[in-house]
Design an enzyme around this catalytic site. Structure first.
Site, PDB file in Angstrom:
ATOM      1  CE1 TYR A  57       0.260   1.112  11.114  1.00 53.16           C
ATOM      2  CE2 TYR A  57       2.241   2.300  11.763  1.00 53.16           C
ATOM      3  CZ  TYR A  57       1.289   1.996  10.826  1.00 53.16           C
ATOM      4  OH  TYR A  57       1.344   2.589   9.590  1.00 53.16           O
ATOM      5  CB  THR A 123       4.440   4.322   2.896  1.00 55.52           C
ATOM      6  OG1 THR A 123       3.300   4.223   3.747  1.00 55.52           O
ATOM      7  CG2 THR A 123       5.402   3.190   3.177  1.00 55.52           C
ATOM      8  CG  ASP A 124       0.741   7.894   5.157  1.00 54.91           C
ATOM      9  OD1 ASP A 124       0.585   6.764   4.658  1.00 54.91           O
ATOM     10  OD2 ASP A 124       0.223   8.234   6.243  1.00 54.91           O
ATOM     11  CE  LYS A 196       0.637   4.137   1.458  1.00 51.57           C
ATOM     12  NZ  LYS A 196       0.719   4.557   2.856  1.00 51.57           N
TER      13      LYS A 196
HETATM   14  N1  ASP Z   1       1.381   6.724   8.284  1.00 52.07           N
HETATM   15  C1  ASP Z   1       2.626   6.062   8.056  1.00 52.07           C
HETATM   16  C2  ASP Z   1       3.647   7.097   7.649  1.00 52.07           C
HETATM   17  O1  ASP Z   1       3.640   7.558   6.549  1.00 52.07           O
HETATM   18  C3  ASP Z   1       2.473   5.006   7.028  1.00 52.07           C
HETATM   19  C4  ASP Z   1       3.724   4.261   6.666  1.00 52.07           C
HETATM   20  O2  ASP Z   1       4.842   4.642   6.941  1.00 52.07           O
HETATM   21  O3  ASP Z   1       3.581   3.199   6.010  1.00 52.07           O
HETATM   22  O4  ASP Z   1       4.442   7.435   8.432  1.00 52.07           O
END
Ligand code: ASP
Length: 360
Positions: A57, A123-124, A196
């Site tokens: 995605y 989340t990163d 995380k």
């Molecule tokens: N790569 C994504 C971000 O940090 C992962 C996520 O949001 O879960 O934007």
């Protein structure tokens, strides 16, 4: 009827009408909802895939208005309005967005009509952004970050409930004064504690050393503890005069490590180096020698650990006093880097910077 009688009758009718109204409508339905501003930065919560069951995605595809429209239930908790700060995967998070976001939060929280702020994020790097904001936001009002592990188009997307819970926490006055918070998967984390821990699991965030600030289930919020360390209104860091944040690099220690990457970081312009050490912030003698030589030249060197939990103590296996190093204590390498960058806007003095690590 005398004039006095007419006035008394009018008063009785008015009170009766008001009483009827109060009975007809519960107090909560008439109380104005708190104003919460949603600042969207991107991430998987705003991500989209071609199908609802595919792993691949792209982050940051859905705008803030679409995000708000996807969770109409949240409008019963607060009066919401959104602003798009950026729309990026948080692997691309950068100083420009950080400064813009922090300044906007400070403007918004200074407005008496704004009760709190929710930030949607990837989340990163959410733990770094949360910790940065924890040090530079100048308000006790709730500032709550949220995110998602599954894109908005996925089967069982986790974003909508996370967003709903984040709004519930931001609208809750008991969230005030607990520092910047992160709400994901029913848990409320403090900015200095969360990390995380899984690349893909929905239950990825833990607060291993200090534990949770609280929990939130379908908006029902419970708080367990206050913030760890100085934060927001008790933080001495400010962005008022900051236009550029100093460069600090993180270098991971490993078997057979030499000093080449330490020297390369300094050659690339780093004013500080954080070692993600083995164990209690350890590294090979060759790396120690290279780090000590840089510390002598005025580069600020912090020992943290690549181990997921536990503290890095001062003067345990490494003589920090002799080398002029700083021990990260409870901060992991990525948060040590955030604190060191802000510290370097104030001083290069290792003792004062150790004091920051003690207090923040
Ligand atoms: N790569 C994504 C971000 O940090 C992962 C996520 O949001 O879960 O934007």
């Amino acid at each position: 009827m005398s004039r006095k009688c007419v006035m008394v009758l009018a008063l009785v009718l008015l009170l009766g009408f008001a009483g009827g109204l109060a009975q007809a409508a519960p107090a909560s339905a008439t109380a104005p909802l708190p104003n919460i501003v949603v600042l969207a930065t991107g991430g998987t919560i705003a991500g989209a895939a071609a199908s609802d069951v595919q792993a691949g995605y792209t982050s940051g595809q859905v705008g803030v208005e679409q995000l708000l429209a996807a969770v109409p239930q949240a409008k019963k908790l607060a009066s919401l309005r959104g602003e798009q700060i950026s729309n990026i995967g948080s692997q691309d998070m950068n100083d420009e967005v950080w400064l813009k976001l922090a300044r906007r939060i400070n403007e918004l929280t200074a407005m008496p009509e704004v009760a709190g702020v929710v930030i949607t994020h990837g989340t990163d790097t959410i733990e770094e952004t949360a910790y940065f904001l924890n040090l530079v936001v100048k308000s006790k009002k709730p500032v709550v970050l949220t995110a998602a592990m599954r894109p908005s188009t996925a089967l069982s997307a986790d974003g909508p409930l996370n967003f709903y819970n984040a709004v519930a926490v931001a609208a809750n006055q008991s969230a005030a004064g607990r520092g910047v918070l992160v709400v994901v998967n029913d848990w409320i984390h403090g900015a200095s504690s969360l990390t995380k821990t899984s690349t893909t699991a929905v239950q990825t965030f833990l607060s291993p050393v200090w534990g949770l600030i609280g929990t939130v289930a379908y908006g029902d919020t419970e708080f367990y503890r206050g913030p760890v360390g100085r934060n927001t209104v008790t933080s001495e860091f400010s962005l008022d005069k900051v236009t550029v944040l100093p460069r600090v690099d993180i270098i991971m220690a490993h078997e057979n490590m030499d000093g080449a990457l330490i020297d390369a970081a300094v050659a690339a312009g780093a004013r500080g180096v954080v070692i993600a050490g083995v164990g209690n912030g350890n590294m090979t003698q060759a790396a120690l020698d290279a780090l000590a030589a840089q510390a002598k030249k005025g580069i600020v060197c912090v020992r943290s650990s690549r181990v997921a939990t536990g503290r890095v103590g001062r003067n345990v296996e490494v003589d920090d006093d002799k080398y002029g190093f700083i021990a990260s204590l409870g901060l992991n390498p990525q948060k040590s880097r955030v604190l060191l960058r802000l510290a370097l806007t104030q001083t290069k003095d290792a003792r004062q910077i150790q004091r920051y690590f003690d207090e923040y």
